[in-house]
Design a protein around this motif. Structure first.
Motif, short mmCIF file in Angstrom:
data_model
loop_
_atom_site.label_atom_id
_atom_site.label_comp_id
_atom_site.label_asym_id
_atom_site.label_seq_id
_atom_site.Cartn_x
_atom_site.Cartn_y
_atom_site.Cartn_z
N HIS A 207 0.81 -1.22 0.00
CA HIS A 207 0.00 0.00 0.00
C HIS A 207 0.84 1.27 0.00
O HIS A 207 1.96 1.27 0.49
N VAL A 209 -0.79 4.81 1.21
CA VAL A 209 -2.08 5.38 1.59
C VAL A 209 -1.93 6.48 2.65
O VAL A 209 -0.94 6.53 3.37
N PHE A 211 -4.42 7.77 5.94
CA PHE A 211 -5.60 7.29 6.65
C PHE A 211 -5.87 8.11 7.91
O PHE A 211 -4.98 8.79 8.42
N ASN A 213 -7.89 7.65 11.74
CA ASN A 213 -8.62 6.78 12.67
C ASN A 213 -8.73 7.50 14.01
O ASN A 213 -8.25 8.61 14.17
N MET A 362 -12.37 4.10 10.65
CA MET A 362 -11.17 4.44 9.88
C MET A 362 -11.56 4.76 8.44
O MET A 362 -12.48 4.16 7.89
N GLN A 364 -9.56 5.50 4.62
CA GLN A 364 -8.25 5.36 3.98
C GLN A 364 -8.36 5.75 2.50
O GLN A 364 -9.36 5.46 1.86
N GLN A 419 0.20 8.67 7.29
CA GLN A 419 0.47 8.09 5.98
C GLN A 419 1.29 6.81 6.13
O GLN A 419 2.00 6.63 7.11
#
Length: 453
Positions: A207, A209, A211, A213, A362, A364, A419
């Motif tokens: 990945h 990404v 995100f 959370n 979360m 993403q 990230q």
């Protein structure tokens, strides 16, 4: 084999010949020297032994080769019966997911788009949804800006609509699944599903990404740059998407996913395609891509989920992106999907989920590839444009205008962003923000290179 059979058939004649030979030899030497007699007896014994061996071994050989041939033909029969059974199962599965069409449109890329009556779509095969009808459009999040209704733009968003044909009102366009699509899958049971076990960070998935959370999320929105990354192995894919996630990465993971992907196994080509995904048990037994199982309820007659996106971005030239938004309808609690500029595609019913029934924990955004290491080294499958984030606009792929939806149905800019590039020598990520693009990031990479062996 023929020699053995002719030998078996002549076995009786061979015995007679051996007996005659022994008799002649015995008569010829009956008056010779005792040494010669001794030799004679020895020779006779040897011949007798040879004959006995022939008598014992030859029929055994005949009996052994016959079953071997039978076994071979039985295996062939068994194999062809198994293949027939598999084909029957595939056709039964196709009959279940390919619904009767009012009209079929041929796409320039070879896809067949079936216009299926809205209430006959695969979603309504689900026991929890049987007999239902699609809901009316929900209220958009506050702070949502839609400059146009997307009708003019829509013409060029998907290849099949280049034909100038449309699906009639009251129908939805569904990409027809063919026998060869299912045959490419590892099994009928796994067809249309992500090959992920337990934690999605394992099992060869890589990945790049950003995100969020630690809060309660009710939706996510972004514009995603569309490219045609090279995928070097049939069982790998490259995708760029939004994830809306709840639960743990154990067996109870709930996700809703939407974006574009290149997947030779699923589609049989290298076109970037608009896709959706969902699961309620960490990709084990529930959920699927697009409309390949019952779940997602489509309400739009102009977007075919799983169909090729057109146009695409080209390196150092024109750039193209698609707007995507997933958000929870405050009234009914279902998760709706918007594509392009204001076009509602449909929704995932809240009743399909456990954790996502209330909210996401979360969100993403970014890219994912599968690295199968099928040649013994890191895959050359590209993510995004196939170029690293540092190359910037027109060269690296991007996400722009990243936003989330809060508990009160407000669209908000991102805060407390993390990230992750879990193989940063192969695929990396770089964030930024400005007044035009809001929160954005560049991401991607070539996969295998001198720093990513």
């Amino acid at each position: 084999m023929k020699k053995v059979y002719s030998h078996c058939n002549n076995h009786h004649h061979q015995k007679q010949f051996n007996t005659r030979t022994r008799t002649r030899q015995h008569n010829h030497h009956s008056h010779s020297h005792s040494h010669s007699q001794y030799q004679n007896i020895r020779l006779q014994n040897l011949l007798l032994l040879h004959s006995l061996l022939l008598i014992i071994v030859t029929p055994a050989l005949c009996n052994v080769h016959q079953p071997l041939l039978n076994l071979k033909s039985n295996n062939q029969t068994l194999r062809s019966n198994l293949e027939l059974l598999k084909l029957r199962r595939i056709r039964a599965h196709l009959a279940k997911i390919n619904k009767p069409a009012l009209k079929t449109i041929q796409s320039p890329d070879g896809d067949l788009i079936d216009c299926v009556l809205s209430h006959q779509q695969p979603a309504f095969d689900h026991p929890n949804l049987r007999g239902q009808r699609p809901l009316d459009p929900p209220e958009r999040p506050k702070g949502y800006k839609n400059k146009n209704n997307g009708k003019m733009e829509m013409k060029s968003f998907q290849l099949w609509s280049d034909s100038g044909e449309e699906c009639p009102n009251g129908t939805i366009p569904i990409r027809r699944t063919k026998e060869e699509d299912v045959l490419r899958a590892s099994s009928i049971r796994r067809f249309g599903r992500k090959h992920v076990r337990r934690d999605s960070t394992g099992n060869g998935h890589e990945h790049a990404v950003v995100f969020l959370n630690g809060d309660q999320y009710y939706g996510a929105k972004a514009n995603i740059n569309v490219w045609t990354p090279r995928v070097t192995d049939q069982y790998e894919f490259s995708l760029s998407q939004i994830w809306v996630i709840a639960g743990s990465f154990g067996f109870d993971l709930n996700t809703i996913e939407a974006g574009w992907q290149v997947s030779p196994e699923l589609y049989g080509d290298s076109n970037p395609r608009f896709f959706t995904y969902w699961t309620t048990d960490a990709y084990q037994a529930t959920g699927c891509y697009n409309l390949l199982c019952s779940g997602f309820i489509q309400t739009n007659n102009r977007i075919a989920i799983g169909a090729a996106i057109s146009p695409r971005s080209t390196y150092n030239s024109k750039q193209f992106d698609i707007g995507l938004m997933v958000w929870k309808d405050p009234r009914h609690g279902h998760w709706w999907l918007e594509f392009g500029s204001g076009l509602l595609v449909g929704y995932w019913p809240a009743t399909m989920f456990s954790h996502l029934r209330s909210h996401a924990s979360m969100v993403q955004f970014g890219g994912e590839i599968v690295n199968s290491r099928s040649r013994g080294y890191h895959t050359g499958t590209q993510m995004g444009s196939g170029h690293f984030a540092g190359e910037g606009f027109r060269k690296a792929a991007y996400f722009r205008n990243l936003q989330i939806v809060d508990w009160d149905n407000n669209l908000l800019p991102l805060s407390n962003i993390h990230q992750l590039a879990d193989h940063s020598n192969c695929y990396d990520i770089r964030q930024g923000s400005n007044n035009v693009w809001g929160h954005y990031f560049y991401y991607g990479g070539p996969g295998r290179n001198v720093r990513c062996p």
